[in-house]
Structures are given as C-alpha cells and as structure tokens.
Design an enzyme around this catalytic site. Sequence first.
Site, PDB file in Angstrom:
ATOM      1  N   HIS A 113      -8.207  -5.372  19.523  1.00  0.00           N
ATOM      2  CA  HIS A 113      -8.318  -6.076  20.807  1.00  0.00           C
ATOM      3  C   HIS A 113      -8.818  -5.184  21.940  1.00  0.00           C
ATOM      4  CE1 HIS A 113      -5.214  -9.302  19.311  1.00  0.00           C
ATOM      5  NE2 HIS A 113      -6.379  -9.370  18.713  1.00  0.00           N
ATOM      6  N   CYS A 162     -24.373  -6.836  31.228  1.00  0.00           N
ATOM      7  CA  CYS A 162     -25.217  -5.991  30.361  1.00  0.00           C
ATOM      8  C   CYS A 162     -24.397  -5.267  29.284  1.00  0.00           C
ATOM      9  CB  CYS A 162     -26.010  -4.981  31.192  1.00  0.00           C
ATOM     10  SG  CYS A 162     -25.007  -3.634  31.851  1.00  0.00           S
ATOM     11  N   CYS A 213     -26.679  -3.270  36.776  1.00  0.00           N
ATOM     12  CA  CYS A 213     -27.173  -4.659  36.843  1.00  0.00           C
ATOM     13  C   CYS A 213     -26.433  -5.510  37.867  1.00  0.00           C
ATOM     14  CB  CYS A 213     -27.110  -5.311  35.456  1.00  0.00           C
ATOM     15  SG  CYS A 213     -25.480  -5.956  35.039  1.00  0.00           S
TER      16      CYS A 213
HETATM   17  P1  NAD Z   1       3.708 -10.621  20.892  1.00  0.00           P
HETATM   18  O1  NAD Z   1       4.107 -10.308  22.281  1.00  0.00           O
HETATM   19  O2  NAD Z   1       3.277 -11.968  20.531  1.00  0.00           O
HETATM   20  O3  NAD Z   1       4.886 -10.283  19.867  1.00  0.00           O
HETATM   21  C1  NAD Z   1       5.577  -9.096  19.870  1.00  0.00           C
HETATM   22  C2  NAD Z   1       6.463  -9.046  18.613  1.00  0.00           C
HETATM   23  O4  NAD Z   1       7.178  -7.816  18.648  1.00  0.00           O
HETATM   24  C3  NAD Z   1       7.507 -10.164  18.511  1.00  0.00           C
HETATM   25  O5  NAD Z   1       7.459 -10.729  17.234  1.00  0.00           O
HETATM   26  C4  NAD Z   1       8.844  -9.444  18.752  1.00  0.00           C
HETATM   27  O6  NAD Z   1       9.912 -10.014  18.022  1.00  0.00           O
HETATM   28  C5  NAD Z   1       8.514  -8.056  18.271  1.00  0.00           C
HETATM   29  N1  NAD Z   1       9.302  -6.981  18.882  1.00  0.00           N
HETATM   30  C6  NAD Z   1       9.844  -6.933  20.122  1.00  0.00           C
HETATM   31  N2  NAD Z   1      10.468  -5.758  20.320  1.00  0.00           N
HETATM   32  C7  NAD Z   1      10.313  -5.041  19.170  1.00  0.00           C
HETATM   33  C8  NAD Z   1      10.719  -3.738  18.753  1.00  0.00           C
HETATM   34  N3  NAD Z   1      11.411  -2.932  19.573  1.00  0.00           N
HETATM   35  N4  NAD Z   1      10.377  -3.325  17.501  1.00  0.00           N
HETATM   36  C9  NAD Z   1       9.681  -4.127  16.654  1.00  0.00           C
HETATM   37  N5  NAD Z   1       9.270  -5.369  17.009  1.00  0.00           N
HETATM   38  C10 NAD Z   1       9.581  -5.813  18.250  1.00  0.00           C
HETATM   39  O7  NAD Z   1       2.602  -9.551  20.564  1.00  0.00           O
HETATM   40  P2  NAD Z   1       1.440  -9.577  19.542  1.00  0.00           P
HETATM   41  O8  NAD Z   1       1.843 -10.332  18.313  1.00  0.00           O
HETATM   42  O9  NAD Z   1       1.015  -8.208  19.423  1.00  0.00           O
HETATM   43  O10 NAD Z   1       0.249 -10.455  20.182  1.00  0.00           O
HETATM   44  C11 NAD Z   1      -0.041 -10.648  21.518  1.00  0.00           C
HETATM   45  C12 NAD Z   1      -1.330 -10.014  22.029  1.00  0.00           C
HETATM   46  O11 NAD Z   1      -1.057  -9.475  23.293  1.00  0.00           O
HETATM   47  C13 NAD Z   1      -1.819  -8.848  21.234  1.00  0.00           C
HETATM   48  O12 NAD Z   1      -2.920  -9.251  20.552  1.00  0.00           O
HETATM   49  C14 NAD Z   1      -2.179  -7.735  22.220  1.00  0.00           C
HETATM   50  O13 NAD Z   1      -3.571  -7.615  22.358  1.00  0.00           O
HETATM   51  C15 NAD Z   1      -1.632  -8.194  23.520  1.00  0.00           C
HETATM   52  N6  NAD Z   1      -0.592  -7.313  24.073  1.00  0.00           N
HETATM   53  C16 NAD Z   1      -0.703  -5.952  23.944  1.00  0.00           C
HETATM   54  C17 NAD Z   1       0.300  -5.151  24.454  1.00  0.00           C
HETATM   55  C18 NAD Z   1       0.164  -3.652  24.299  1.00  0.00           C
HETATM   56  O14 NAD Z   1      -0.940  -3.158  24.134  1.00  0.00           O
HETATM   57  N7  NAD Z   1       1.256  -2.898  24.309  1.00  0.00           N
HETATM   58  C19 NAD Z   1       1.401  -5.685  25.095  1.00  0.00           C
HETATM   59  C20 NAD Z   1       1.471  -7.086  25.217  1.00  0.00           C
HETATM   60  C21 NAD Z   1       0.465  -7.877  24.694  1.00  0.00           C
HETATM   61 ZN    ZN Z   2     -24.246  -4.382  33.871  1.00  0.00          ZN
END
Ligand code: NAD
Ligand code: ZN
Length: 255
Positions: free
Chosen positions: A124, A135, A156
């Site tokens: 992601h 661009c 751009c």
């Molecule tokens: P999500 O928020 O949907 O789910 C998080 C999962 O982590 C849940 O199933 C939860 O039960 C579990 N969880 C919570 N605390 C935990 C712990 N301490 N240990 C293990 N598991 C734990 O996140 P997702 O499924 O990654 O999808 C959401 C999208 O949001 C992602 O694709 C991402 O791009 C983005 N996102 C990224 C970040 C980051 O980069 N840190 C943070 C939030 C969202």
């Molecule tokens: Zn540009």
Amino acid sequence: MSSTEFTEINSLSLSQEQLQRVVVLTGAGISAESGVPTFRGETGLWRQFRPEDLATPEAFADQPVVVWEWYLHRRNLIAQVLPNPGHHALVELERMLGDSFTLVTQNVDGLHRRAGSQNPIELHGNIFVNRCGRCQDHWADDALDFSKLPPHCPTCAGEVRPGVVWFGESLPAAAIDQAYSKSQRATLFISIGTSTVVHPAAGLPLLAMESGAYLIEINPEETPISRLSDCVIREKSATTLPLLVKKLQSLKNGN
Ligand code: NAD
Ligand code: ZN
C-alpha cells in the site's frame, strides 16, 4: 501471555521442508503496540472522520486540504514512535532464513524498514512518499511547499498526494505480482495483525493455503481466515512474535 497461547507455540511442529519458503503478511495490528492506531480500532478516528471516508481518491478530489492534514497528522505520529519487538523479531527471522523469507506488508508506516527488514513488499505504498497525481513524479518533502495545502508539483503544477494506495485504487502491479507468486509457492504463511478483509491482500493467505502451506495467524481478534488456519495465536504480536521466531529458530536447528 496466557498459557494457552504459549502452548500453541510450544507444541508447534514443522518439518525442514515447511521452513523452506516462508511468507509473512503484516497489517496495522503489528504497529498497534508501537502506538500507531489501526483503522478499525477504537482510536482509529481523527476529528469526526472515519479513515474509510478520507483514504479515497474521491475524498482527495473533494477536500484535498483535509486529507493532507490527516496525512500530516499521521506522519507526525509515526515519526515519533519506534518499531516494537514484533518488527524486530521479523528482522531476526529474515536473518535466519535469508532468501527463504518474504515479508509482505499492508502498512504504510515504514516501521519494518526502520527495524531493519531489508526488502519488505509494501503493498500500500509508504506514507512518507510524495507523488504528483498528474505526472506521477516523486518529490522529497523539502522540494515542496507545504505552507499551502495541497502542495503542487514543481514541474507540472499538478496536485501532489501522499504515495499510498487508497481504497478503490489498484495496488502497484510489481508488488502484488511478487506477493502473489511468493504466496502461491509458500510452505509456511504467517498472517499477523491484519483483519484480512481488504482485498486483494486478504487473498494471499488463501492462495498459500490452497497450495498446501501451513497457516499461522497472530491476532487477538477472530478474522475470516482464523477458522482456516492450522495454528491461531490469539495474542498481541509484540509479545508473541519474539517467542514464535525463537521456536522457528529451534525447529530450523532441528531441535
Ligand atoms: P485493520 O485496521 O483493518 O486491522 C488491524 C488488525 O490488527 C485487526 O484484525 C486487529 O484485531 C489486529 N490487531 C490489533 N492490535 C493487534 C496487536 N497488538 N497484535 C496483533 N494484531 C492486532 O488493518 P489492516 O487489515 O491492515 O487494513 C487496513 C488498511 O489500513 C491497511 O491496508 C493499511 O494500508 C492501512 N493502515 C495502515 C496503518 C499502518 O501503516 N500502521 C495503520 C492503519 C491503517
Ligand atoms: Zn507533476
């Protein structure tokens, strides 16, 4: 950690063949204990907005200032936290397995790299990347003027956006191709801290399972892949992963 989960790890029995091609998929949960909120957790809200309503191309087209303010807020938060023992355990696992190891992450926080992981596949994107929406050029922060949001592209004049994949957008082709082909050939697949509802990443454990991989899930909550997993560890990753990696190390050494 409860004794049940400790038993899960202790009684894990894997052959050398099953340690041949290991794929790890991480989601927001692995960074939760570093202090980065998950989208679906209690602290996922910012102002009155739901992340699903801001992390979209439509939101950026309608209110680019609000979307940028949210990303700058998250960047600032992430810059102040540190990788946790879960991230560090995966660095250990990579050192131990070398080319037999693949790390795929849905996270945009860059914490795997900061911990020392060499080559995470970032499905992601990365929140610290700036990309021109017109661009597609990438720009360092100091090449842009953030005093008036959104910043504009120096070549751009297009609107510059965060270099992440938003809901409804396609994933970078090279990253998803690599993640698919590694998952398809995996002998062991470990899903950590992901709700496995966001596709296509959520399909990776299924692909691995269909090809006969052993499936381990670490997540305090139940997810759609829980009932398909060979081993479910209902615990937080920062406490569990170091123990799991230690166990994998002893299995690798034939103990
Ligand atoms: P999500 O928020 O949907 O789910 C998080 C999962 O982590 C849940 O199933 C939860 O039960 C579990 N969880 C919570 N605390 C935990 C712990 N301490 N240990 C293990 N598991 C734990 O996140 P997702 O499924 O990654 O999808 C959401 C999208 O949001 C992602 O694709 C991402 O791009 C983005 N996102 C990224 C970040 C980051 O980069 N840190 C943070 C939030 C969202
Ligand atoms: Zn540009």
